[in-house]
Design an enzyme around this catalytic site. Sequence first.
Site, PDB file in Angstrom:
ATOM      1  N   LYS A  97      -9.441  -6.878   1.902  1.00 15.88           N
ATOM      2  CA  LYS A  97      -8.909  -7.229   3.146  1.00 15.88           C
ATOM      3  C   LYS A  97      -9.623  -6.428   4.192  1.00 15.88           C
ATOM      4  CE  LYS A  97      -4.334  -7.311   0.599  1.00 15.88           C
ATOM      5  NZ  LYS A  97      -3.066  -6.805   0.311  1.00 15.88           N
ATOM      6  N   GLN A 142      -0.408  -0.727   0.582  1.00 16.18           N
ATOM      7  CA  GLN A 142      -0.525  -1.456  -0.480  1.00 16.18           C
ATOM      8  C   GLN A 142       0.171  -1.115  -1.736  1.00 16.18           C
ATOM      9  OE1 GLN A 142      -3.199  -4.113  -0.800  1.00 16.18           O
ATOM     10  NE2 GLN A 142      -2.297  -4.387  -2.680  1.00 16.18           N
ATOM     11  N   ASP A 152       2.536  -7.495   6.785  1.00 19.44           N
ATOM     12  CA  ASP A 152       2.864  -7.908   5.548  1.00 19.44           C
ATOM     13  C   ASP A 152       4.284  -8.528   5.495  1.00 19.44           C
ATOM     14  OD1 ASP A 152       1.102  -7.876   3.487  1.00 19.44           O
ATOM     15  OD2 ASP A 152       1.461  -6.049   2.704  1.00 19.44           O
TER      16      ASP A 152
END
Length: 287
Positions: A54, A98, A121
């Site tokens: 990412k 994460q 996200d």
Amino acid sequence: MTATIIDGTALAAESRKETAERVTAFTRAYGWAPGLATVLIGDDPASEVYVRRKRKAAAEAGLEDFHHHLPADASHPQVAALIGELAEDPRVSGILLQLPLPAGLDRYALVDLIPVEKDVDGLTTASQGLLARGLPGLRPCTPSGVIRMLDSAGVRLDGAEAVVIGRSELVGHPAAELLLRRGATVTIAHSRTRALAEVTRRAEVLIAAAGIPGLVTAEHVRPGAAVIDVGIHRTDSGLTGDVRFAEVSRTAGWITPVPGGVGPMTIAMLLANTITAAENAAYAAIR
Ligand code: NAD
């Protein structure tokens, strides 16, 4: 019938190019580049690989990199303080925590500390509420990538019978919401669903996100359906998905491969969300 392959790698490259152009325009207009903050806690090897990918993709798009790696025994107040700092930092346009988190940390409480406008996200309660209400907001990356793939292939969603296998907050549930918003008649199948193949054979659009290698066989697929394989499994012979690609591609109308399908699109959508978050914040400041 031989299914048309929807090439996630090519589509992701196109999307990342568009994002890079938006980042360049933003940087020229405002004199600074938007930033993506990634927070990794602990040493889960898969998470390390994902975060590295990412960050690399973000840098290639011209985004600033704000990476924080905390030890596995980081406490809730420590993580909360870091997210608080990133929330306040105007150079940080998007924050990604994460998952999964090490045992002992409350993922819901920590994710919800991310301000909705930086939630790239799309996993906070606030973002999921906006999605459920059909209000504008940042959408979860994997489901957004799925919709983008269906659109790129010209698959009609309005009025279509869609079945999503999986009801997770990360993939299945938001994918179903997005399909619903696009006018599909949506069924969510899950671990308690009886006679899965009977349910999935109704689908003109079938999203497989159960996390079970090879779950979806030709028997599960309506001839001509669009089959999107979200599953990712590491095996001795490489990556595979939830769908038995060889046999299903003889029945389906469209199919996504693993690797080279939804995976690259997820990263592309994260970058797109980050520049959208930066643009939204800049417009909000002007208004
Ligand atoms: P999860 O374990 O949180 O959810 C799995 C869902 O599948 C659950 O809702 C469960 O009820 C359902 N399920 C389990 N067994 C089933 C069965 N036999 N029949 C029908 N439904 C069943 O997983 P997740 O986070 O949603 O991820 C799903 C898969 O997608 C995993 O393989 C994961 O690695 C992959 N994934 C890929 C990407 C990507 O970028 N391509 C992103 C996220 C997740």
